[in-house]
Every structure is written in C-alpha cells, then in structure tokens.
Design an enzyme around this catalytic site. Structure first.
Site, PDB file in Angstrom:
ATOM      1  N   CYS A 158       0.817  -1.227   0.000  1.00  0.00           N
ATOM      2  CA  CYS A 158       0.000   0.000   0.000  1.00  0.00           C
ATOM      3  C   CYS A 158       0.850   1.276   0.000  1.00  0.00           C
ATOM      4  CB  CYS A 158      -0.937   0.007   1.199  1.00  0.00           C
ATOM      5  SG  CYS A 158      -0.187  -0.592   2.715  1.00  0.00           S
ATOM      6  N   HIS A 194      -2.915   6.023   4.795  1.00  0.00           N
ATOM      7  CA  HIS A 194      -1.497   6.266   5.036  1.00  0.00           C
ATOM      8  C   HIS A 194      -1.144   7.657   4.498  1.00  0.00           C
ATOM      9  CE1 HIS A 194      -1.267   2.163   6.133  1.00  0.00           C
ATOM     10  NE2 HIS A 194      -0.537   1.668   5.156  1.00  0.00           N
TER      11      HIS A 194
END
Ligand code: NAP
Ligand code: 3JN
Length: 341
Positions: free
Chosen positions: A132, A245
């Site tokens: 990711c 994130h």
C-alpha cells in the site's frame, strides 16, 4: 452480451477482503459467480455481495477449479502455497501479499503507472499487487519521473493501523478507550502501545537496519517504475490513525522542475487529486482520504536545500487504493485486454 467472469476472493473475511467485495460490487466488475474463501473457522459464515448472502467456503487446493480470477489477501504464506494451485487450474491470481512481488516472472502492477505489465501475467498466471505504501507513492512519482527523471527519493510514512488487519483496528480502539477511562491498556498486536504513540517499525527488522516494509518500498518502486537507478530511502512509521497512510516524499529530480509545473503535472495525472492551498490551510489529510479511491497530493514545494528538489505530502486510503481498489483495477485491465471469456 459483454464478458463476465467467475471470481474468487481468498481472505474474504479480512479487512482487505471485506473491502475487496465492496469494491467489486461498487465498480460493477462483471461477475457470473463469486466464491468467498477463508479459513475453516469462517466456513459457513455469510457475507453480503450485491444484496445476496454468500456462504464463506474453506480455501483448499481445489477451490479455484472453474474460477477465472482469484484475488488473494490471506497473507503471504497462503499465497505462496495456493496461488500455484489456482494458476494450474487456469485461474489468474491477483495477489495482495509480498509473496510474489519480486519474482521476475510476476508483474507488479499499478494500473495508472504500468498497465502494460499485466501482459506478463501469462508467465506464471500470477499478478502481484504492490504494498500500500508503494502504491500511493508511485501514483504521485510516475508523472514526475516521466517528465524530468527521478534521481533520489527520501520518504517517511505515517501508516494507519488498518494496514495490520482487523486485530490492529480493534487494538487501537480498545487501547484508546482504556486510556481515556484511566485503565491499563492491553498490548497484543504491536511490540509497544499504539494509542497516543508513533512506532518507527513496520514489519520486522532486517540485517541492514531497515524494516521489511521500508525495503519493500525501495524494491517495489524500482520495479514498477522500471528503473533500478532511482535511489530510495524509507522510514516507515505506524501512527494511531485507523484508515489512510500519509507520506512525506522528498524527490531529487535529474532535470529541474518548478513546484507549479509539478502541481500542473499531478493535476492531470490519473488517480491523483491535488489539494494544495496553504493560504486556506488546505492539504490532504487521512480523515478526508478514508473511503476514497484517489491518491491525494499537497504541500508541493521546492526543497530549497538542493538544486532539483521537490517536497510532496501524499495521502491515500491504504485498504482501498492501497489494496482492494488497485487489485480490482488490475482485474479490470486483465478482463478488458487479456481474458477472452
Ligand atoms: P486480516 O484482517 O487479518 O484478514 C486475514 C484474512 O486471511 C482472513 O479472511 C482470514 O480468514 C484469511 N486467512 C488467513 N490465513 C488463511 C489460510 N491459511 N487460508 C485461508 N484464509 C486465510 O488481514 P488483512 O488486513 O485483510 O490482510 C490480509 C493480507 O493482505 C495481509 O497478510 C497481506 O498479505 C495483504 N495486505 C496487503 C496490503 C497491501 O499493501 N497491498 C495491505 C494490507 C494487507 P479467517 O477470517 O477465517 O481467519
Ligand atoms: O502495514 C501496513 O500498513 C501494510 C501491510 C502490508 C502487509 C501486512 C502483512 C503482510 C503485507 C504486505 O502487503 O506487504 C504483508 C505481506 O504480504 O508480506
């Protein structure tokens, strides 16, 4: 009638698998039949897909017979073991784990960046979905690399607990609740408490002093951008955020480019939304990116300490673009351009 496919989701009961099912549904991926797979513990549990209740089945070596596309998010060991059985049965695997990412015969794909690499699926019947943290960074870096070349990247991440799965989401919730109620929090998932804390460790430490997550960012970025000459150093940090994130990305380019030119490039880039208005305190934030599919970029400015330096702040939902959305986008490229069914 358009093509439609038999699809299996391995790890369907997990944080990523759950989002995978929603994403297949939301994007209207053409599905004839869907199989939801997990461990024996979950077999029989029902999950909703397109308003149908589908019973979860135990993942076995024969689960992929008659399946066209198998999307895996059940951990590296499961992918390592079962992806070859799926491929042998003619099912193309899109794998979310690190198990196959660096295999030279397995393409590592971010559809906005290197969709052409999907063609190499035929070598092993497996396509890897990157980590990711890598995905959102390369979505922002690729247009810059194409325009002026990237010499070096220094990245620090601020990663949400959902990257560790269901049990870490529960741990942040429970620890926060305990602390706010003056109780002793329990720590089970990370080596230290995550609530009201930052941990400069994601995954295990390697002999070179970096963590595995940090080295994934280095190697995967070079593979996706097809350029091993890009120097990359990463520090990955877990923060007490549930979803999305954030990354501070410092880029040294080969040729000069102004912050305005980078802003214009990224405004046109697929999958990118620029939010960059310091006068109004506007920049990407985890709470706004959560539940979205785009990669948000802001704080675009010159690194005044070097001649060709640019700083970026890059934010994206790690379970969506960082995992489920990217995997389904790969399935879309595969279905559109390569599978005949
Ligand atoms: P999670 O919430 O803990 O879920 C794990 C899932 O895998 C569950 O569905 C679990 O089934 C299933 N599973 C585990 N072992 C299995 C086995 N031997 N056979 C069949 N199913 C098995 O974890 P998650 O956050 O969804 O992450 C799952 C995996 O996705 C990670 O390990 C990682 O490889 C990958 N991932 C990738 C990214 C990325 O950066 N692209 C991000 C996050 C995760 P039960 O519910 O029955 O236990
Ligand atoms: O920690 C994160 O934010 C992302 C985690 C990804 C992850 C978690 C467990 C195992 C991975 C991955 O995708 O690299 C793996 C793995 O497959 O090695």
């Amino acid at each position: 009638m358009g093509k439609s496919f038999n699809v299996a989701v391995a790890g369907a009961t997990g944080a990523v698998g759950n989002q995978m099912i929603l994403c297949l549904e939301k994007r209207g991926f053409p599905i004839d039949n869907i199989k939801l797979l997990a461990t024996r513990r979950s077999a029989g549990r029902k999950l909703r897909f397109n308003s149908e209740e589908i019973p979860v089945e135990e993942l076995t070596e024969t689960s992929f017979r008659g399946v066209d596309i198998g999307i895996f998010s059940a951990g590296g060991a499961t992918s390592q073991k079962y992806a070859p059985f799926a491929a042998k049965d003619g099912c193309v695997v899109i794998d979310n784990s690190a198990a196959w990412r660096m295999d030279p015969d397995v393409p590592l794909v971010v559809p906005e960046v290197n969709p052409h690499a999907v063609a190499e699926y035929s070598k092993k019947g497996i396509i890897a979905n990157p980590n990711c943290s890598t995905i959102q960074m390369v979505v922002a870096l690729a247009p810059i690399h194409r325009k002026v070349g990237i010499k070096r990247v220094v990245v620090s991440t601020y990663q949400a607990v959902s990257g560790t799965g269901k049990k870490a989401i529960d741990e942040l919730h429970n620890q926060t609740k305990a602390i706010l109620n003056f109780l002793e929090p329990e720590t089970n998932v990370y080596p230290h408490r995550i609530a009201f804390n930052c941990l400069p460790q994601i995954d295990v430490f390697l002999d070179n002093g970096y963590t595995k997550e940090e080295m994934k960012m280095v190697k995967e970025t070079q593979k996706i951008l097809e350029d091993d000459s890009i120097a990359i150093t990463a520090t990955t940090v877990r923060v007490p955020v549930f979803f999305s994130h954030s990354e501070s990305v410092n880029v040294e380019t080969r040729n000069p480019i102004s912050p305005d030119a980078v802003r214009a490039l990224l405004e046109d880039a697929p999958g990118v939304t620029v939010i960059d208005d310091p006068a109004r305190n506007l920049y990407p934030m985890a709470i706004d990116a959560a539940g979205r599919d785009e990669t948000f970029v802001g704080r675009i400015r010159a690194d005044e300490s070097i001649p060709n330096g640019i700083n970026l702040w890059v934010v994206s939902d790690n379970i969506r673009k960082g995992a489920a959305t990217n995997a389904v986008q790969i399935a879309e490229v595969l279905a559109r351009n390569y599978l005949s069914k």
